[in-house]
Structure formats: structure tokens, C-alpha cells
Design a protein around this motif. Structure first.
Motif, PDB file in Angstrom:
ATOM      1  N   GLY A  52       0.844  -1.196   0.000  1.00 40.68           N
ATOM      2  CA  GLY A  52       0.000   0.000   0.000  1.00 40.68           C
ATOM      3  C   GLY A  52       0.876   1.241   0.000  1.00 40.68           C
ATOM      4  O   GLY A  52       2.108   1.162   0.020  1.00 40.68           O
ATOM      5  N   ILE A  53       0.246   2.392   0.022  1.00 37.16           N
ATOM      6  CA  ILE A  53       0.994   3.643  -0.057  1.00 37.16           C
ATOM      7  C   ILE A  53       1.880   3.833   1.167  1.00 37.16           C
ATOM      8  O   ILE A  53       2.997   4.357   1.057  1.00 37.16           O
ATOM      9  N   ASP A  54       1.415   3.415   2.352  1.00 44.70           N
ATOM     10  CA  ASP A  54       2.260   3.535   3.544  1.00 44.70           C
ATOM     11  C   ASP A  54       3.513   2.676   3.433  1.00 44.70           C
ATOM     12  O   ASP A  54       4.589   3.083   3.866  1.00 44.70           O
ATOM     13  N   ASP A  55       3.381   1.500   2.838  1.00 44.39           N
ATOM     14  CA  ASP A  55       4.545   0.638   2.628  1.00 44.39           C
ATOM     15  C   ASP A  55       5.547   1.317   1.697  1.00 44.39           C
ATOM     16  O   ASP A  55       6.757   1.311   1.956  1.00 44.39           O
ATOM     17  N   VAL A  56       5.056   1.932   0.636  1.00 44.52           N
ATOM     18  CA  VAL A  56       5.940   2.653  -0.297  1.00 44.52           C
ATOM     19  C   VAL A  56       6.641   3.792   0.441  1.00 44.52           C
ATOM     20  O   VAL A  56       7.864   3.956   0.334  1.00 44.52           O
ATOM     21  N   LEU A  57       5.876   4.575   1.189  1.00 46.00           N
ATOM     22  CA  LEU A  57       6.451   5.715   1.916  1.00 46.00           C
ATOM     23  C   LEU A  57       7.477   5.255   2.944  1.00 46.00           C
ATOM     24  O   LEU A  57       8.575   5.827   3.042  1.00 46.00           O
ATOM     25  N   ARG A  58       7.144   4.233   3.728  1.00 43.94           N
ATOM     26  CA  ARG A  58       8.096   3.747   4.744  1.00 43.94           C
ATOM     27  C   ARG A  58       9.387   3.263   4.097  1.00 43.94           C
ATOM     28  O   ARG A  58      10.485   3.585   4.570  1.00 43.94           O
TER      29      ARG A  58
END
Length: 180
Positions: A52-58
Motif C-alpha cells: 500500500g501507499i504507507d509501505d511505499v512511503l516507509r
């Protein structure tokens, strides 16, 4: 460029594009579609490589933190003795504050996320621990903690001030903390 899931650089391009997009538009301007377009990958690659987007950001911010820790290591690894280590800290403040605006923007975006979300706070805590560990090779733990905060503060002040302070002021601040 290779196509499909056999493209070994696709994941890295996505992470690089994410950081570039954050620099341009802030975290609020990031989306799967914008990242995929910037990385020149199919939109489906986003969900293939990330949950998800949080995984990409992290993962993108982890990559960025690794970069900053490498800058710390580059400066501190050359120091032999407390005097050279103090000079290395001074060099580090000026290298970071005079360096790419990109690093300053990414740092501030990460700090803002960390202030709001525990999973990003954990990432920044790991980053700080790694930075302090490098400082602790030359200074005791309390001094390393103080220097780490000084580096962050002076870097930000120098980068944003219309008339940034001179190197001697940085040297004096480092000397005051390391003399204790």
C-alpha cells in the motif's frame, strides 16, 4: 529497459520516484498513480511490489534515512580522537545544511509524518539510534545524544536562515558540548 516483473530496477525506480515526488509535492501530493507515472512503470507494479501507499512511503523514507546515515558515517569514520571528531561534526553540519535542498525537504516531511504516525516515529527513532551509534564511537552516550540534536538544529537553522551562521559558530557550539 526490461518490461514486466523481470525488470530488476523497477522497485528501486518506484522508491526513487516516490522521494522525488515528495520533494516536489510533499507527502500529501503522493499517490500510486503519480508515483507510477514518475517511475515510468505500470500502475499494477505498485501493488505488486508494495502492500500500500504507507509501505511505499516507509520504504522510501528508510532508503532516505540510510543515505543520511551514510553521510554521517562518511564524516565521522575519518576522525581519530576527540578533536578530529569535533571537527567532523562541524563539517557534517555544514555539509548537510549546504547540501541538496532535497535532503532538507525529505527530512522535514519525514519528521512531520513521525509526529503524527507511530510507524514513522519508529523509523526516525531507528535513524537517530544509528546516528548516535556513529557519534558514540567518539563521544559518550549523553554527549552523542546532545550532538545529534545539535546537528539537526544547526543544520535546519543554517539551511533556512537568510544569513546562515558561520563555521566558527558551529565549531564553538560543538566544543561547548564536547568539553563537558
Amino acid at each position: 529497459m526490461a518490461t514486466g516483473h523481470t525488470d530488476p530496477q523497477r522497485r528501486e525506480r518506484i522508491l526513487a520516484a516516490t522521494l522525488d515526488l515528495i520533494v516536489d509535492d510533499g507527502v500529501a501530493g503522493v499517490s500510486h498513480r503519480k508515483i507510477a507515472t514518475r517511475a515510468d512503470v505500470p500502475l499494477g507494479s505498485m501493488t505488486y511490489h508494495f502492500t500500500g501507499i504507507d509501505d511505499v512511503l516507509r520504504q522510501a523514507f528508510t532508503r532516505f534515512a540510510d543515505h543520511i546515515v551514510a553521510v554521517f558515517e562518511e564524516h565521522l569514520s575519518r576522525a581519530r580522537g576527540p578533536e578530529q571528531a569535533g571537527e567532523a561534526v562541524t563539517d557534517l553540519v555544514h555539509a548537510l545544511s549546504d547540501g541538496p535542498r532535497r535532503d532538507l525537504i525529505l527530512s522535514q516531511e519525514l519528521y512531520t509524518l513521525a509526529a503524527r504516525h507511530p510507524e514513522y516515529r519508529e523509523l526516525t527513532q531507528q535513524w537517530m539510534q544509528r546516528s548516535r551509534h556513529l557519534l558514540e564511537q567518539h563521544f559518550d552516550a549523553d554527549t552523542a545524544r546532545q550532538l545529534d540534536a545539535l546537528i539537526e538544529g544547526l543544520t535546519l537553522h543554517r539551511a533556512l536562515d537568510a544569513s546562515p551562521h558561520h563555521r566558527e559558530l558551529t565549531r564553538q557550539a560543538v566544543a561547548r558540548i564536547t568539553a563537558a
